[in-house]
Design a protein around this motif. Sequence first.
Motif, PDB file in Angstrom:
ATOM      1  N   ASN A  23       0.864  -1.171   0.000  1.00 11.04           N
ATOM      2  CA  ASN A  23       0.000   0.000   0.000  1.00 11.04           C
ATOM      3  C   ASN A  23       0.902   1.222   0.000  1.00 11.04           C
ATOM      4  N   TRP A  24       0.629   2.176  -0.895  1.00 10.11           N
ATOM      5  CA  TRP A  24       1.520   3.323  -1.035  1.00 10.11           C
ATOM      6  C   TRP A  24       0.723   4.603  -1.243  1.00 10.11           C
ATOM      7  N   SER A  25       1.392   5.728  -0.992  1.00 10.31           N
ATOM      8  CA  SER A  25       0.756   7.040  -1.104  1.00 10.31           C
ATOM      9  C   SER A  25       1.703   8.034  -1.754  1.00 10.31           C
ATOM     10  N   LYS A  26       1.121   9.099  -2.264  1.00  4.95           N
ATOM     11  CA  LYS A  26       1.920  10.200  -2.786  1.00  4.95           C
ATOM     12  C   LYS A  26       2.458  11.033  -1.631  1.00  4.95           C
ATOM     13  N   PRO A  27       3.604  11.687  -1.816  1.00  2.00           N
ATOM     14  CA  PRO A  27       4.185  12.498  -0.739  1.00  2.00           C
ATOM     15  C   PRO A  27       3.197  13.549  -0.244  1.00  2.00           C
ATOM     16  N   GLY A  28       3.191  13.770   1.049  1.00  2.00           N
ATOM     17  CA  GLY A  28       2.302  14.751   1.645  1.00  2.00           C
ATOM     18  C   GLY A  28       0.949  14.206   2.034  1.00  2.00           C
ATOM     19  N   PRO A  32      10.755   8.910  -8.175  1.00  2.65           N
ATOM     20  CA  PRO A  32      10.202  10.039  -7.417  1.00  2.65           C
ATOM     21  C   PRO A  32       9.906   9.664  -5.971  1.00  2.65           C
ATOM     22  N   ALA A  33       9.609  10.674  -5.165  1.00  2.88           N
ATOM     23  CA  ALA A  33       9.263  10.471  -3.764  1.00  2.88           C
ATOM     24  C   ALA A  33       7.936   9.732  -3.641  1.00  2.88           C
ATOM     25  N   PHE A  34       7.792   8.978  -2.581  1.00  2.00           N
ATOM     26  CA  PHE A  34       6.513   8.340  -2.262  1.00  2.00           C
ATOM     27  C   PHE A  34       6.548   7.833  -0.832  1.00  2.00           C
ATOM     28  N   TYR A  35       5.374   7.417  -0.333  1.00  8.27           N
ATOM     29  CA  TYR A  35       5.248   6.852   1.003  1.00  8.27           C
ATOM     30  C   TYR A  35       4.856   5.378   0.868  1.00  8.27           C
ATOM     31  N   LEU A  36       5.553   4.522   1.621  1.00  5.44           N
ATOM     32  CA  LEU A  36       5.213   3.098   1.683  1.00  5.44           C
ATOM     33  C   LEU A  36       4.522   2.833   3.016  1.00  5.44           C
ATOM     34  N   VAL A  85       6.822   4.663   5.790  1.00  5.97           N
ATOM     35  CA  VAL A  85       8.193   4.768   5.278  1.00  5.97           C
ATOM     36  C   VAL A  85       8.199   5.833   4.191  1.00  5.97           C
ATOM     37  N   LYS A  86       8.911   6.929   4.429  1.00  4.03           N
ATOM     38  CA  LYS A  86       8.866   8.079   3.533  1.00  4.03           C
ATOM     39  C   LYS A  86      10.171   8.207   2.755  1.00  4.03           C
ATOM     40  N   PHE A  87      10.051   8.199   1.420  1.00  3.41           N
ATOM     41  CA  PHE A  87      11.206   8.305   0.533  1.00  3.41           C
ATOM     42  C   PHE A  87      11.170   9.633  -0.214  1.00  3.41           C
ATOM     43  N   GLY A  88      12.345  10.248  -0.328  1.00  7.21           N
ATOM     44  CA  GLY A  88      12.467  11.485  -1.081  1.00  7.21           C
ATOM     45  C   GLY A  88      12.764  11.231  -2.549  1.00  7.21           C
ATOM     46  N   ASP A  89      12.696  12.278  -3.352  1.00  3.49           N
ATOM     47  CA  ASP A  89      13.031  12.166  -4.771  1.00  3.49           C
ATOM     48  C   ASP A  89      14.448  11.624  -4.937  1.00  3.49           C
TER      49      ASP A  89
END
Length: 655
Positions: A70-75, A148-152, A283-287
């Motif tokens: 399950n993942w989300s866009k940053p922010g 790109p950035a994303f949230y796991l 889990v937050k990943f940057g660009d």
Amino acid sequence: MFLVNSLRKSSGNGLLQLEVQQDYVVLDNGLLQLTFTKPGGHLICIRYNGLDNLLELHNPLLNGGFWDLNWSKPGTSGTRGEFDVANGTDFQVVVQNEEQVELSFTRKWDASMLGQYAPLSIDKRFIMLCGSSGFYSYAIYQRDETMPAFYLNEARIALMLNIEKFVYMAMSDDRQRRLPRPEDRVPPRGRELAFPEAVLLVDPIEPEFKGEVDDKYQYSCENKDNKVHGFICTDPTIGLWQISPSNEFRTGGPIKQDLTSHVNPTTLAMFVSTHYGGEDLVVKFGDGEEWKKVFGPVFIYLNSVSDYTNDSNAFLWSDAKDQMKKEVEKWPYSFPVSEDFLHVDQRGSVCGRLFAQDRYISEGKIAAKGAFVGLAPPGKDGSFQKEAKGYQFWVNADDDGYFKITNIRPGVYNIYAWVPGFIGDYRCDKDIVVAPGSSIDLGDLVYFPPRNGATLWEIGIPDRSAAEFYVPDPDPMYINKLLVNLPSHRFRQYGLWQRYADLYPNQDLVYTIGTSDYKKDWFYAQVTRKIGESAYKATTWQIKFELDEIAESGKYTLRIALASATFSILEVRVNKNGLGEALFSSGLIGSDNTITRHGIHGLYWQFNVEMETSLFNEGDNTIYLTQARNFSALHGVMYDYVRLEAPSFTSNKLA
């Protein structure tokens, strides 16, 4: 009755059989047969012991066996986003010989997938060994500088088992039972309670379940205990078990809790999740942030008995536990061929001895008996419980405080620890570099728990859990029968937060030092009180105590350790009827939803409140603890431990 199939060698010529067709792949070792979609890598059939398929393929949404995330866009706020079943786009046989077949289903991310799939490249692996009554699965998740950035939010393996066959669940010695059917959870047979996961069974197909609450979170457990769980089919008599021989790839540390098996029937191997941690564990990943992690392998084990009897379930469960011990002894496995899974000769070890030293308890150092000691990526005190990108390695110190952590992947780590009976976190003041084959002796380590002065009074036990406090009887209208006679799991019953208003209908909890008993008089969670149909009131607890004399100078220290917090604001006031501006406010903290999810701890919080002597009276005093958020029944905190310390230079040492 006797166990079959767990040791029998493969049939025919004794070789593993691999069949690769245009749309599917079949693996067969004579004990079991697996069928995968190709190139997706979705497990659509497990054939074993005369049963054509152990998996369910007729659910409206999720079927068979699969990796998903399950993942989300940053922010994005919250912990839920887009669901991704991680279907492969390429297939490869990476090993095929007489003893082993290893399959790889990969999906490489590129810019054309932007917004549709999580920006990860995923390599799912499945391994079958000759003569093995089961199969292994692991995956390599990887990011590079182009992503790109994303949230796991979540990563796992799920097996959806045959609904008609697998009706008995076992996830520990004391939590085993027949489960209701999935359709029992759907109206009109089931009625949703305060949240979708909790359902009251009002008209189940089998009357024995009528009036029970079913909730998958009632079968959660801590990572350190989450080693084997699964289901049993009675016709034919088959057990299917998910075995995790290591926790190094799981997030959040050894006592982070997660799901196991539950109604559908579903068995899970959870690798990343926000359960009992909330947004702090996203889990937050940057660009362009590069990252790689190996999840697993886990082992899916199958066993059976020749004839079903009243002892069959216990027999299969016992055998599954024995197999789990064998898998743990074999860790790290020698057979995965990915260069990213490191074998024993590529790993290192760390040992040492941990002490606690508190001059108000003992002049000398105290061996840290039973301490949790672990290696995790460098960070702040206690950061391991929110850490999700790296690996963690944990053990318990022996009675003399000695510990040895083995099979550590090379890397840079800190040593983290906490000692039962002492508040706070230990962290080594320098990084530890583990190299392949290294053996590092750290010698003696000393933890100095936070302390300013002697203990004037304390409530609870500093063990990161609210289990020692008063857990009420459940409302008879909302029980899970399995938990009724399990005192150690009493807190897992549904709706216990509602009992606070029953016990304290007009006035909040008042605890008197020297008279009250925290086992009976300190409610396990400070929650809101419902008023009217949909409004909730903040609650203020009082701690009453006497001081024979007031220190002339210095400051008193109130130490508060929380075992959980969910969208809460904790405020502290002293005397003056608890009115006026708060002496201390935690600000908005926590989203672990532990109260909702029938837990007794989530993330650990520790606050130190220094208070001027002028705030106190000779004689009677009161400390007021207010949980000020009141938008929901489920806002609240759980206390681990509360202590008031005298100013240091007026204190006498305690024996």
